[in-house]
Design a protein around this motif. Structure first.
Motif, PDB file in Angstrom:
ATOM      1  N   TYR A 193      17.793 -67.491 -24.080  1.00 29.40           N
ATOM      2  CA  TYR A 193      18.639 -68.420 -23.335  1.00 29.40           C
ATOM      3  C   TYR A 193      19.214 -67.795 -22.072  1.00 29.40           C
ATOM      4  O   TYR A 193      19.582 -68.517 -21.136  1.00 29.40           O
ATOM      5  CB  TYR A 193      19.726 -68.983 -24.248  1.00 29.40           C
ATOM      6  N   THR A 194      19.283 -66.488 -22.008  1.00 30.14           N
ATOM      7  CA  THR A 194      19.656 -65.838 -20.752  1.00 30.14           C
ATOM      8  C   THR A 194      18.638 -66.172 -19.673  1.00 30.14           C
ATOM      9  O   THR A 194      18.999 -66.523 -18.533  1.00 30.14           O
ATOM     10  CB  THR A 194      19.731 -64.310 -20.950  1.00 30.14           C
ATOM     11  N   ARG A 195      17.365 -66.067 -20.038  1.00 26.47           N
ATOM     12  CA  ARG A 195      16.299 -66.386 -19.077  1.00 26.47           C
ATOM     13  C   ARG A 195      16.306 -67.868 -18.700  1.00 26.47           C
ATOM     14  O   ARG A 195      16.169 -68.233 -17.525  1.00 26.47           O
ATOM     15  CB  ARG A 195      14.941 -65.990 -19.656  1.00 26.47           C
ATOM     16  N   LEU A 196      16.484 -68.733 -19.716  1.00 21.26           N
ATOM     17  CA  LEU A 196      16.461 -70.170 -19.460  1.00 21.26           C
ATOM     18  C   LEU A 196      17.653 -70.593 -18.594  1.00 21.26           C
ATOM     19  O   LEU A 196      17.512 -71.428 -17.687  1.00 21.26           O
ATOM     20  CB  LEU A 196      16.479 -70.924 -20.797  1.00 21.26           C
ATOM     21  N   ALA A 197      18.827 -70.011 -18.844  1.00 17.49           N
ATOM     22  CA  ALA A 197      20.009 -70.334 -18.049  1.00 17.49           C
ATOM     23  C   ALA A 197      19.816 -69.905 -16.595  1.00 17.49           C
ATOM     24  O   ALA A 197      20.229 -70.613 -15.667  1.00 17.49           O
ATOM     25  CB  ALA A 197      21.243 -69.658 -18.646  1.00 17.49           C
ATOM     26  N   ALA A 198      19.166 -68.760 -16.395  1.00 10.83           N
ATOM     27  CA  ALA A 198      18.897 -68.300 -15.029  1.00 10.83           C
ATOM     28  C   ALA A 198      17.990 -69.287 -14.300  1.00 10.83           C
ATOM     29  O   ALA A 198      18.190 -69.578 -13.108  1.00 10.83           O
ATOM     30  CB  ALA A 198      18.258 -66.912 -15.064  1.00 10.83           C
ATOM     31  N   GLU A 199      17.000 -69.817 -15.003  1.00 11.13           N
ATOM     32  CA  GLU A 199      16.109 -70.813 -14.391  1.00 11.13           C
ATOM     33  C   GLU A 199      16.878 -72.076 -14.012  1.00 11.13           C
ATOM     34  O   GLU A 199      16.649 -72.668 -12.960  1.00 11.13           O
ATOM     35  CB  GLU A 199      14.979 -71.164 -15.360  1.00 11.13           C
ATOM     36  N   ARG A 200      17.806 -72.492 -14.885  1.00 15.05           N
ATOM     37  CA  ARG A 200      18.558 -73.729 -14.612  1.00 15.05           C
ATOM     38  C   ARG A 200      19.537 -73.553 -13.453  1.00 15.05           C
ATOM     39  O   ARG A 200      19.849 -74.519 -12.753  1.00 15.05           O
ATOM     40  CB  ARG A 200      19.339 -74.160 -15.857  1.00 15.05           C
ATOM     41  N   ARG A 201      20.017 -72.345 -13.257  1.00 17.03           N
ATOM     42  CA  ARG A 201      20.915 -72.123 -12.125  1.00 17.03           C
ATOM     43  C   ARG A 201      20.185 -72.334 -10.803  1.00 17.03           C
ATOM     44  O   ARG A 201      20.776 -72.836  -9.834  1.00 17.03           O
ATOM     45  CB  ARG A 201      21.505 -70.717 -12.178  1.00 17.03           C
ATOM     46  N   SER A 202      18.934 -71.940 -10.762  1.00 17.75           N
ATOM     47  CA  SER A 202      18.180 -72.105  -9.516  1.00 17.75           C
ATOM     48  C   SER A 202      17.541 -73.488  -9.411  1.00 17.75           C
ATOM     49  O   SER A 202      17.298 -73.961  -8.303  1.00 17.75           O
ATOM     50  CB  SER A 202      17.077 -71.029  -9.433  1.00 17.75           C
ATOM     51  N   ALA A 203      17.285 -74.123 -10.552  1.00 15.79           N
ATOM     52  CA  ALA A 203      16.674 -75.451 -10.537  1.00 15.79           C
ATOM     53  C   ALA A 203      17.279 -76.300 -11.650  1.00 15.79           C
ATOM     54  O   ALA A 203      16.675 -76.490 -12.709  1.00 15.79           O
ATOM     55  CB  ALA A 203      15.157 -75.346 -10.705  1.00 15.79           C
ATOM     56  N   PRO A 204      18.506 -76.805 -11.460  1.00 19.60           N
ATOM     57  CA  PRO A 204      19.184 -77.569 -12.520  1.00 19.60           C
ATOM     58  C   PRO A 204      18.486 -78.884 -12.823  1.00 19.60           C
ATOM     59  O   PRO A 204      17.841 -79.481 -11.949  1.00 19.60           O
ATOM     60  CB  PRO A 204      20.590 -77.796 -11.952  1.00 19.60           C
ATOM     61  N   GLY A 205      18.637 -79.330 -14.061  1.00 21.31           N
ATOM     62  CA  GLY A 205      18.081 -80.609 -14.485  1.00 21.31           C
ATOM     63  C   GLY A 205      19.168 -81.453 -15.110  1.00 21.31           C
ATOM     64  O   GLY A 205      20.350 -81.334 -14.768  1.00 21.31           O
ATOM     65  N   THR A 206      18.772 -82.298 -16.082  1.00 26.22           N
ATOM     66  CA  THR A 206      19.730 -83.169 -16.756  1.00 26.22           C
ATOM     67  C   THR A 206      20.008 -82.717 -18.196  1.00 26.22           C
ATOM     68  O   THR A 206      20.687 -83.408 -18.938  1.00 26.22           O
ATOM     69  CB  THR A 206      19.201 -84.616 -16.789  1.00 26.22           C
ATOM     70  N   ASP A 207      19.481 -81.572 -18.579  1.00 23.82           N
ATOM     71  CA  ASP A 207      19.622 -81.089 -19.952  1.00 23.82           C
ATOM     72  C   ASP A 207      20.989 -80.429 -20.154  1.00 23.82           C
ATOM     73  O   ASP A 207      21.756 -80.212 -19.209  1.00 23.82           O
ATOM     74  CB  ASP A 207      18.500 -80.102 -20.281  1.00 23.82           C
TER      75      ASP A 207
END
Length: 391
Positions: A193-207
């Motif tokens: 989830y550290t990796r996934l959170a980093a991805e969402r910071r750069s490309a946020p979605g609706t999740d």
């Protein structure tokens, strides 16, 4: 059917022993405690078994806090590492902040598409089980549906979901012990989830992860709440689904009644939640001296609220040891009550309702074909394996 506890005094039974809960049906024990000693002092904690007393505690977070943890294992060790940062082990203003952040992720707008996916997944998994003539319902269906749902809410890619399920199972087993494999699994989940959170910071979605990273939260708060959601959302729903199918297989008249009347799906869902009670207990710590059930609880003492007993309280439920798909009213405490009422309640209901609808549509007979095993745990309550044949 599991045997009743061995004869002896209440002091002879170790409620902390996970294998006691797996190998025995403790229903008679809870009944006895409710009648004779509803707030009972053990060596290291208090047991609370009546519905009214459990309700009183969960409604009063000022007196009974979750800030040190919410399960006996961590409370008796002194402290939960997520305390004050993970929603289930926070109270007061910080809990309110975390709840405001997470609530939109479990609202109707978000759950609509997820519910559709739950229905499609349940239908497909049941069809596969029917084609095979049967199998382990836990692994083939009950473990798969909640994982897909919570992973969809969190935005976990399809390619990663099976691995997330495996890690979740290993991590939950570790809640009852100190196994190296369990600790490794918990670390791997957090790293993922550290990796996934980093991805969402750069490309946020609706999740939900996007909701967390876009709020004013620390990185630790984001990770801990992701961990809590995947563990809680997967494990408890899996146990409710599996336990619900076992109840329908065991009580054939109730299964026939449900098949004959689609209007019972809603009440049957609530009865499965009461009957299975996936979270056997919830822990709290007294912040000050208080009276509960005629007993004096001192500040700093650990209190175990046995929801599995409160959901069979004869003063609240008529004939509580009867599985009744049409039970009304059904004031169960499976989702808790008050400030800590479960955020995922509607998601869990949608998963159970989908199972019941699809069972009614495609299955006439449910037969248990081999030994049913139960999880060795004093915290989560339910079956580990459930071999069945569906016709």
């Amino acid at each position: 059917m599991r045997p009743q506890p061995p004869p002896g005094t209440l002091d002879d039974l170790d409620l902390l022993d996970p294998h006691l809960h797996a190998s025995h049906d403790l229903t008679p024990l809870w009944r006895r405690l409710r009648a004779t000693d509803p707030v009972r002092r053990h060596d290291t904690f208090w047991s609370v078994t009546r519905h009214a007393d459990v309700l009183r505690v969960v409604r009063d977070p000022d007196t009974y806090t979750s800030l040190r943890g919410n399960m006996l294992r961590t409370l008796l060790r002194g402290h939960d590492p997520g305390a004050g940062r993970m929603i289930v082990v926070t109270d007061g203003p910080r809990h309110a902040v975390l709840r405001r952040v997470l609530t939109p992720g479990f609202g109707p707008r978000t759950l609509g598409p997820v519910t559709h996916s739950i229905i499609e997944a349940t239908r497909g998994l049941l069809k596969a089980l029917l084609r095979e003539g049967g199998g382990d319902f836990v692994q083939e269906v009950a473990a798969q549906v909640p994982l897909r749902a919570i992973c969809e809410l969190l935005g976990v890619p399809e390619r990663d979901r099976q691995r997330v399920l495996e890690l979740t199972a290993q991590a939950m087993l570790g809640e009852e012990g100190t196994g190296v494999a369990a600790r490794i699994a918990q670390s791997e989940i957090l790293l993922y989830y550290t990796r996934l959170a980093a991805e969402r910071r750069s490309a946020p979605g609706t999740d939900v992860i996007s909701l967390l990273v876009s709020a004013d939260l620390t990185e630790e708060e984001v990770l801990l709440n992701c961990y809590n959601l995947i563990i809680g959302g997967d494990e408890t729903a899996r146990l409710a689904l599996a336990g619900g199918l076992l109840a329908l297989a065991t009580y054939e008249a109730e299964w026939a009644r449900l098949r004959a009347d689609p209007g019972l799906v809603g009440t049957a869902t609530e009865e499965i939640l009461r009957w299975t009670t996936p979270a056997a207990h919830v822990g709290r710590v007294a912040t000050r001296a208080a009276e509960l059930g005629g007993r004096r609880i001192e500040a700093g003492e650990v209190v175990a609220l046995w929801t599995v007993s409160a959901n069979r309280d004869e003063t609240v439920f008529d004939d509580p040891d009867r599985f009744d798909v049409g039970r009304r009213p059904n004031r169960h405490l499976t989702f808790g009550h008050g400030p800590h009422f479960c955020l995922g309640a509607q998601l869990a209901r949608a998963e159970i309702e989908a199972l019941l609808v699809e069972l009614r549509a495609s299955v006439t007979r449910i037969e248990v074909t081999g030994p049913v095993t139960w999880l060795p745990s004093n915290f989560v309550n339910g079956v580990a394996t459930l071999p069945v044949a569906l016709a």
